[in-house]
Design a protein around this motif. Sequence first.
Motif, PDB file in Angstrom:
ATOM      1  N   ALA A  10       0.898  -1.295  -0.313  1.00 59.81           N
ATOM      2  CA  ALA A  10       0.038  -0.091   0.022  1.00 59.81           C
ATOM      3  C   ALA A  10       0.796   1.157  -0.038  1.00 59.81           C
ATOM      4  N   PRO A  11       0.282   2.244  -0.469  1.00 56.22           N
ATOM      5  CA  PRO A  11       1.214   3.578  -0.335  1.00 56.22           C
ATOM      6  C   PRO A  11       1.549   3.800   1.126  1.00 56.22           C
ATOM      7  N   VAL A  12       2.868   4.520   1.279  1.00 55.89           N
ATOM      8  CA  VAL A  12       2.902   4.984   2.718  1.00 55.89           C
ATOM      9  C   VAL A  12       2.012   5.847   3.173  1.00 55.89           C
ATOM     10  N   ASP A  13       1.561   5.405   4.497  1.00 56.23           N
ATOM     11  CA  ASP A  13       0.374   6.306   4.947  1.00 56.23           C
ATOM     12  C   ASP A  13       0.625   7.239   6.252  1.00 56.23           C
ATOM     13  N   SER A  14       2.118   7.183   6.526  1.00 57.27           N
ATOM     14  CA  SER A  14       2.489   8.104   7.715  1.00 57.27           C
ATOM     15  C   SER A  14       4.112   8.326   7.376  1.00 57.27           C
ATOM     16  N   LEU A  15       4.552   9.497   7.574  1.00 59.24           N
ATOM     17  CA  LEU A  15       6.115   9.711   7.290  1.00 59.24           C
ATOM     18  C   LEU A  15       6.389  10.761   8.360  1.00 59.24           C
ATOM     19  N   PHE A  16       7.727  10.577   9.024  1.00 64.69           N
ATOM     20  CA  PHE A  16       8.250  11.654   9.952  1.00 64.69           C
ATOM     21  C   PHE A  16       9.830  11.577   9.690  1.00 64.69           C
ATOM     22  N   ILE A  17      10.321  12.711   9.442  1.00 63.82           N
ATOM     23  CA  ILE A  17      11.604  13.086   9.001  1.00 63.82           C
ATOM     24  C   ILE A  17      12.205  13.815  10.209  1.00 63.82           C
ATOM     25  N   PHE A  18      13.308  13.621  10.900  1.00 66.12           N
ATOM     26  CA  PHE A  18      13.717  14.403  12.008  1.00 66.12           C
ATOM     27  C   PHE A  18      15.395  14.697  11.804  1.00 66.12           C
ATOM     28  N   THR A  46      25.552  14.779   9.249  1.00 65.84           N
ATOM     29  CA  THR A  46      24.246  14.823   9.776  1.00 65.84           C
ATOM     30  C   THR A  46      23.396  13.543  10.009  1.00 65.84           C
ATOM     31  N   THR A  47      22.728  13.426  10.912  1.00 67.19           N
ATOM     32  CA  THR A  47      22.043  12.178  11.386  1.00 67.19           C
ATOM     33  C   THR A  47      20.702  12.509  11.303  1.00 67.19           C
ATOM     34  N   VAL A  48      19.924  11.833  10.270  1.00 64.37           N
ATOM     35  CA  VAL A  48      18.523  11.874  10.022  1.00 64.37           C
ATOM     36  C   VAL A  48      17.784  10.635  10.486  1.00 64.37           C
ATOM     37  N   LEU A  49      16.660  10.795  10.919  1.00 63.57           N
ATOM     38  CA  LEU A  49      15.902   9.783  11.241  1.00 63.57           C
ATOM     39  C   LEU A  49      14.780   9.915  10.251  1.00 63.57           C
ATOM     40  N   ILE A  50      14.197   8.730   9.719  1.00 63.97           N
ATOM     41  CA  ILE A  50      13.442   8.680   8.696  1.00 63.97           C
ATOM     42  C   ILE A  50      12.572   7.214   9.173  1.00 63.97           C
ATOM     43  N   ALA A  51      11.142   7.685   9.424  1.00 66.06           N
ATOM     44  CA  ALA A  51      10.250   6.772   9.891  1.00 66.06           C
ATOM     45  C   ALA A  51       9.044   6.746   9.219  1.00 66.06           C
ATOM     46  N   TYR A  52       8.592   5.598   8.662  1.00 58.73           N
ATOM     47  CA  TYR A  52       7.365   5.575   7.887  1.00 58.73           C
ATOM     48  C   TYR A  52       6.556   4.174   8.361  1.00 58.73           C
ATOM     49  N   ARG A  53       5.205   4.395   7.840  1.00 61.42           N
ATOM     50  CA  ARG A  53       4.327   3.248   8.056  1.00 61.42           C
ATOM     51  C   ARG A  53       3.769   2.715   6.698  1.00 61.42           C
ATOM     52  N   GLN A  54       3.856   1.436   6.420  1.00 59.78           N
ATOM     53  CA  GLN A  54       3.215   0.929   5.062  1.00 59.78           C
ATOM     54  C   GLN A  54       2.847  -0.593   5.190  1.00 59.78           C
ATOM     55  N   LYS A  55       1.613  -0.416   4.857  1.00 62.87           N
ATOM     56  CA  LYS A  55       0.910  -1.918   4.926  1.00 62.87           C
ATOM     57  C   LYS A  55       1.445  -2.775   3.649  1.00 62.87           C
ATOM     58  N   PHE A  56       1.448  -3.951   3.689  1.00 65.33           N
ATOM     59  CA  PHE A  56       1.774  -4.858   2.600  1.00 65.33           C
ATOM     60  C   PHE A  56       0.703  -6.139   2.574  1.00 65.33           C
ATOM     61  N   PHE A  57       0.899  -6.660   1.586  1.00 61.36           N
ATOM     62  CA  PHE A  57      -0.279  -7.855   1.128  1.00 61.36           C
ATOM     63  C   PHE A  57       0.420  -8.905   0.511  1.00 61.36           C
ATOM     64  N   SER A  58       1.669  -9.186   0.905  1.00 60.90           N
ATOM     65  CA  SER A  58       2.493 -10.284   0.677  1.00 60.90           C
ATOM     66  C   SER A  58       3.070 -11.000   1.682  1.00 60.90           C
ATOM     67  N   LYS A  59       3.383 -12.324   1.474  1.00 58.08           N
ATOM     68  CA  LYS A  59       4.440 -12.835   2.888  1.00 58.08           C
ATOM     69  C   LYS A  59       5.684 -12.563   2.623  1.00 58.08           C
ATOM     70  N   THR A  60       6.244 -11.867   1.445  1.00 54.17           N
ATOM     71  CA  THR A  60       7.528 -11.408   1.227  1.00 54.17           C
ATOM     72  C   THR A  60       7.588  -9.878   1.280  1.00 54.17           C
ATOM     73  N   VAL A  61       8.322  -9.322   2.404  1.00 52.43           N
ATOM     74  CA  VAL A  61       8.365  -7.718   2.475  1.00 52.43           C
ATOM     75  C   VAL A  61       9.755  -7.236   2.322  1.00 52.43           C
ATOM     76  N   LYS A  62       9.886  -6.222   1.653  1.00 48.67           N
ATOM     77  CA  LYS A  62      11.378  -5.707   1.078  1.00 48.67           C
ATOM     78  C   LYS A  62      11.418  -4.383   1.797  1.00 48.67           C
ATOM     79  N   TYR A  63      12.623  -4.198   2.329  1.00 55.91           N
ATOM     80  CA  TYR A  63      13.176  -2.889   2.728  1.00 55.91           C
ATOM     81  C   TYR A  63      14.268  -2.496   1.997  1.00 55.91           C
ATOM     82  N   ILE A  64      14.170  -1.595   1.164  1.00 58.00           N
ATOM     83  CA  ILE A  64      15.292  -1.181  -0.042  1.00 58.00           C
ATOM     84  C   ILE A  64      16.437  -0.707   0.709  1.00 58.00           C
ATOM     85  N   LEU A  65      17.667  -1.056   0.699  1.00 58.31           N
ATOM     86  CA  LEU A  65      18.722  -0.951   1.260  1.00 58.31           C
ATOM     87  C   LEU A  65      19.926  -0.615   0.055  1.00 58.31           C
ATOM     88  N   THR A  66      19.978  -1.550  -0.902  1.00 59.56           N
ATOM     89  CA  THR A  66      20.947  -1.428  -2.169  1.00 59.56           C
ATOM     90  C   THR A  66      21.174  -0.178  -2.737  1.00 59.56           C
TER      91      THR A  66
END
Length: 127
Positions: A10-18, A46-66
């Motif tokens: 699903a699209p990201v439904d909340s985002l906080f950047i600090f 510079t140290t930055v915190l990025i926090a977000y929430r995103q629902k998923f509809f699969s049994k495999t979930v990816k967080y992009i690091l590459t």
Amino acid sequence: YPFPTGTAYAPVDSLFIFNITRSEEITDYAQNEGGVLLYPGFDSMTTVLIAYRQKFFSKTVKYILTSTQFWDKPLEQVNYQLIVDCESRIKSFSYQPDRAENFGNKTVYYWERQNFMPKEDMVFYLE
């Protein structure tokens, strides 16, 4: 900063950047379905915190690091957290968490790395 996209997400439904270095919330950025673009003004310390929430509809979930590889420089220090309902069963991780803690009906998984140059994305395989 990329977000996973496609029919499994699903699209990201909340985002906080600090900006932790300056102790201030960052509100000047561009966001679309594929991620968020932070405007210039940061240096390598510079140290930055990025926090977000995103629902998923699969049994495999990816967080992009590459995408870090495009910077041609490792991340000096990173701290990742995954928060899931306690009922969620994770079969395996591409990167094993350093620890996990239960808080009420949530489980929080933690990863902490120094001089981290990811060779693969972080993937969670659910039951």
